[in-house]
Design a protein around this motif. Structure first.
Motif, PDB file in Angstrom:
ATOM      1  N   ASP A   1       0.828  -1.204   0.000  1.00  0.00           N
ATOM      2  CA  ASP A   1       0.000   0.000   0.000  1.00  0.00           C
ATOM      3  C   ASP A   1       0.866   1.259   0.000  1.00  0.00           C
TER       4      ASP A   1
ATOM      5  N   SER B   1      -2.768   3.252   7.646  1.00  0.00           N
ATOM      6  CA  SER B   1      -4.052   2.572   7.478  1.00  0.00           C
ATOM      7  C   SER B   1      -5.213   3.417   7.985  1.00  0.00           C
TER       8      SER B   1
ATOM      9  N   PRO C   1      -5.654   2.622   1.699  1.00  0.00           N
ATOM     10  CA  PRO C   1      -5.002   1.317   1.804  1.00  0.00           C
ATOM     11  C   PRO C   1      -5.932   0.217   1.278  1.00  0.00           C
TER      12      PRO C   1
END
Length: 189
Positions: free
Chosen positions: A62, A85, A139
């Motif tokens: 990510d 995240s 993400p």
């Protein structure tokens, strides 16, 4: 400038420097790698402080996707964005998640608490709104999936680092539930 948070995941050649810092024997790396290394080496988990401090974890793929998107997007040039995240876990939660991934629990594995470290941040969670807005980025790899990939990679790296580990893996899988779980995942299609 992009600030990435606690990375999890298997390194690629382009991330060789990161791989060196993710050694399971490096006491200065991130807490996730330390906990995984503790279990792979049959060591107790040590938590500093009460374990209620929190961290934000993101899978390395990510981060790569965010960086690649920023490089291709002139509107990101000179901007400051957090790459994480946007989800935090306490250190206690992380210990329990890692123990569960190894088919263990606090009743079967020693977890020690030591005094907290001076100056340690209590709560860390990325505010990813700017990255979402500027890069149209979020993400894509959930923590649990990233952890599974990380565990598989770290287990293979642990075996590669110990020439006798592969030879004795089947024996350990018979005796150790954590090794049995990892061994089962490796044999799955």
């Amino acid at each position: 400038w992009k600030r990435h948070f606690n990375l999890i995941g298997k390194p690629k050649d382009a991330a060789r420097e990161l791989a060196l810092r993710q050694s399971l024997n490096n006491p200065y790396q991130g807490v996730l790698g330390i906990f995984i290394g503790n279990l792979l080496r049959n060591e107790p988990i040590t938590i500093y402080g009460d374990g209620e401090q929190s961290r934000d974890f993101i899978y390395v793929a990510d981060v790569v996707r965010a960086w690649a998107g920023a490089l291709e997007n002139p509107s990101s040039f000179g901007e400051i964005m957090n790459i994480g995240s946007g989800r935090r876990f306490t250190i206690n939660q992380l210990a329990d998640i890692v123990l569960k991934a190894f088919n263990q629990s606090r009743s079967t594995w020693e977890v020690r608490y030591l005094p907290g470290r001076p100056g340690e941040q209590r709560q860390v969670e990325a505010d990813i709104r700017r990255a979402a807005s500027i890069l149209d980025w979020r993400p894509a790899v959930p923590f649990e999936q990233g952890l599974e990939k990380t565990l598989a990679h770290q287990h293979r790296a642990h075996i590669d680092a110990d020439p006798d580990a592969e030879k004795h893996r089947d024996d350990r899988a018979d005796k150790d539930p954590a090794q049995a779980l990892i061994h089962k995942k490796e044999k799955s299609p």
